[in-house]
Design an enzyme around this catalytic site. Structure first.
Site, PDB file in Angstrom:
ATOM      1  CE  LYS A  93       9.683 -10.045   5.605  1.00  0.00           C
ATOM      2  NZ  LYS A  93       9.011  -8.752   5.381  1.00  0.00           N
ATOM      3  CB  SER A 115       5.287  -9.750   4.141  1.00  0.00           C
ATOM      4  OG  SER A 115       6.368  -8.853   4.321  1.00  0.00           O
ATOM      5  CB  SER A 119       5.870  -6.054   5.708  1.00  0.00           C
ATOM      6  OG  SER A 119       5.021  -6.524   4.700  1.00  0.00           O
TER       7      SER A 119
HETATM    8  N1  GLN Z   1       0.851  -5.826   2.619  1.00  0.00           N
HETATM    9  C1  GLN Z   1       1.533  -4.950   1.703  1.00  0.00           C
HETATM   10  C2  GLN Z   1       1.708  -5.649   0.392  1.00  0.00           C
HETATM   11  O1  GLN Z   1       1.167  -6.666   0.249  1.00  0.00           O
HETATM   12  C3  GLN Z   1       2.841  -4.527   2.280  1.00  0.00           C
HETATM   13  C4  GLN Z   1       3.854  -5.573   2.282  1.00  0.00           C
HETATM   14  C5  GLN Z   1       5.159  -5.143   2.834  1.00  0.00           C
HETATM   15  O2  GLN Z   1       5.247  -4.159   3.559  1.00  0.00           O
HETATM   16  N2  GLN Z   1       6.209  -5.866   2.432  1.00  0.00           N
HETATM   17  O3  GLN Z   1       2.364  -5.202  -0.493  1.00  0.00           O
END
Ligand code: GLN
Length: 488
Positions: free
Chosen positions: A79, A154, A178
């Protein structure tokens, strides 16, 4: 031979039997990237030449006769919020679009030491803020099961790459879901490890008390193998637990007779898509057939989890993102004086969601509001953690849906950030509590979109997750399905 559709453990066995070389395997995955990337857009950077060099090195090691790590020679994607020495690390943000780190994240150096082959860096929501990868400042990744839909986020690039055969496995990071949510939407396995199990050194910080790195793979055995490679104490991360992880593969192939599966009614409430609900009900029945015992549990504070998370996470993000000022690295705007330079750099470099979070977080931390927002959120966080402690006194694992719906269409939730935030309703309390969770494939909608089952366990109880998830997987076929375009 379609090497790119196989699992890491199958390929490990083939590499060891010398039926294939890492260079051949890496070429096959690179060919797959060339074919599928125009439609899927999973990568920010493809490391073609370097991957082949790493593969040649792995082949040398495999030929040496010395014992090698399970992942030696396996093509894996990283990532793009994990620092890779000498390779662009953008966090999918314009502000880091030219950032080449001078050092490796600990997880990256651990994988290098295992002789893993890096296929490239995968796309994400900018600074990992989002649930669809639509917030990427670089590109939009599409779901390989239906390219008119999002891959989740994400870690959408990692999930799409693994699902589409453009990497055998990948790393993800999970601050509020995410890893698990995109794994669910792309039909793969994703593990959010216990806070402190995997080093965060070299992970670009979003919300430091919540961020955790973990595996994204095609099956549960691969997830155990990859977590073995990632987990362990690191003196470079002050939040890294002084804990010696067990061999996670030792938890596979075990019976689950008598395993108590907690079913919180809060996870089966309104808002859960009926097709998702039906798949989860069937999955729980399957676990019962295998000998698990359903137990009712309560998570009464989970209704506050989304609000609590968006106070904690934005507060931490507003502080963490203060470092991007154009002075030392990343994008720098032209200006006559230093204050204008800071302002313009940040105005040009950050996308709208990142700006929204910085403003929300700064507001929550500001004098006069600190007690009412931030401190209150911290108190509720403690209550949420307490809910899980009480629940795990009655059960071994908790089960439910990973996400309330299957993959949604592009643009469906972008106009309403609150609706986007609700896609994490089942995942974020896990990060607030610091416990571990996994998402595994458990069915499809009538439209052919993957559905994920989430299993949770207490701190450092990843072993229980692997036992339960593997038993379910071995009794079902869902994990063997590949998106139509890539099935061999
Ligand atoms: N969707 C969540 C956010 O927008 C979690 C994102 C994540 O786990 N990095 O913060």
């Amino acid at each position: 031979m379609e090497l790119h559709t196989k699992t890491a453990h199958e390929l490990r066995d083939m590499l060891r039997r010398r039926e294939v070389s890492s260079v051949e395997l890496t070429r096959d995955v690179m060919a797959r990237i060339n074919a599928a990337e125009p439609a899927v857009q999973a990568y920010v950077t493809v490391m073609g030449d370097e991957a082949l060099r790493m593969a040649a090195n792995a082949d040398k090691a495999l030929a040496s006769g010395e014992p090698q790590a399970d992942l030696a020679g396996i093509p894996l994607a990283i990532k793009d919020n994990m620092c890779t020495r000498g390779t662009l690390t953008t966090c999918s943000s314009k502000i880091l679009s030219n950032f080449v780190p001078p050092y490796d994240a600990t997880v990256v150096s651990r994988l290098r030491a295992s002789k893993v082959v890096f296929t490239g860096k995968t796309n994400l929501d900018e600074f990992a803020m989002g649930s669809s990868t639509e917030n990427s400042g670089i590109k939009k990744t599409r779901n390989p099961w239906d390219t008119s839909r999002v891959p989740g986020g994400s870690s959408g690039g990692s999930a799409a790459a693994v699902a589409a055969g453009m990497a055998i496995a990948a790393t993800g990071s999970d601050t509020g879901g995410s890893i698990r949510q995109p794994a669910s939407l792309c039909g793969i396995v994703g593990v959010k490890a216990t806070y402190g199990l995997v080093s965060r050194y070299g992970l670009v910080a979003f919300a430091s008390s919540l961020d955790q790195i973990g595996p994204m793979t095609r099956d549960v055995e691969d997830a155990a193998i990859l977590l073995n490679a990632l987990a362990g104490h690191d003196p470079m991360d002050s939040t890294s637990a002084k804990y010696t992880p067990p061999d996670y593969t030792s938890f596979l192939n075990k019976p689950i007779k008598g395993l108590r599966v907690g079913l919180p009614k809060e996870f089966f409430a309104d808002g859960l898509d009926p097709e998702v609900r039906a798949a989860i009900d069937a999955a729980i029945k399957k676990l019962e057939e295998l000998g698990a015992i359903p137990v009712e549990v309560e998570l009464p504070h989970s209704k506050y989890a989304v609000a609590t998370y968006y106070l904690c996470a934005t507060a931490e993000a507003s502080s963490n993102l203060g470092r991007y000022d154009g002075a030392q690295y990343g994008h720098r705007a032209e200006a006559d004086n230093v204050v204008d330079m800071y302002c313009r750099t940040r105005a040009e470099g950050f996308g709208p969601e990142v700006k929204r979070r910085i403003m929300l977080g700064t507001y929550a931390l500001s004098a006069g509001y600190y007690d009412a927002f931030y401190i209150k959120a911290m108190k509720v966080r403690t209550l949420i953690k307490g809910d899980f402690e009480k629940a795990f006194a009655k059960c071994d694992v908790i089960a439910g849906a990973t996400a309330p719906t299957a993959a949604f269409k592009f643009g469906e939730k972008t106009d309403n950030p609150l609706e986007m935030y609700l896609s994490d309703i089942f995942t974020i309390s896990v990060n607030l509590a610091g416990i571990c969770g996994v998402s595994i494939p458990c069915g499809f909608t009538s439209g052919g979109l993957p559905i994920g089952l989430q299993l949770l366990a207490g701190p450092f109880e990843e072993g229980k997750l692997f036992t339960a998830a593997h038993a379910f997987e071995q009794a079902t076929e869902w994990h063997t399905k590949r998106p139509p375009a890539i099935s061999a």
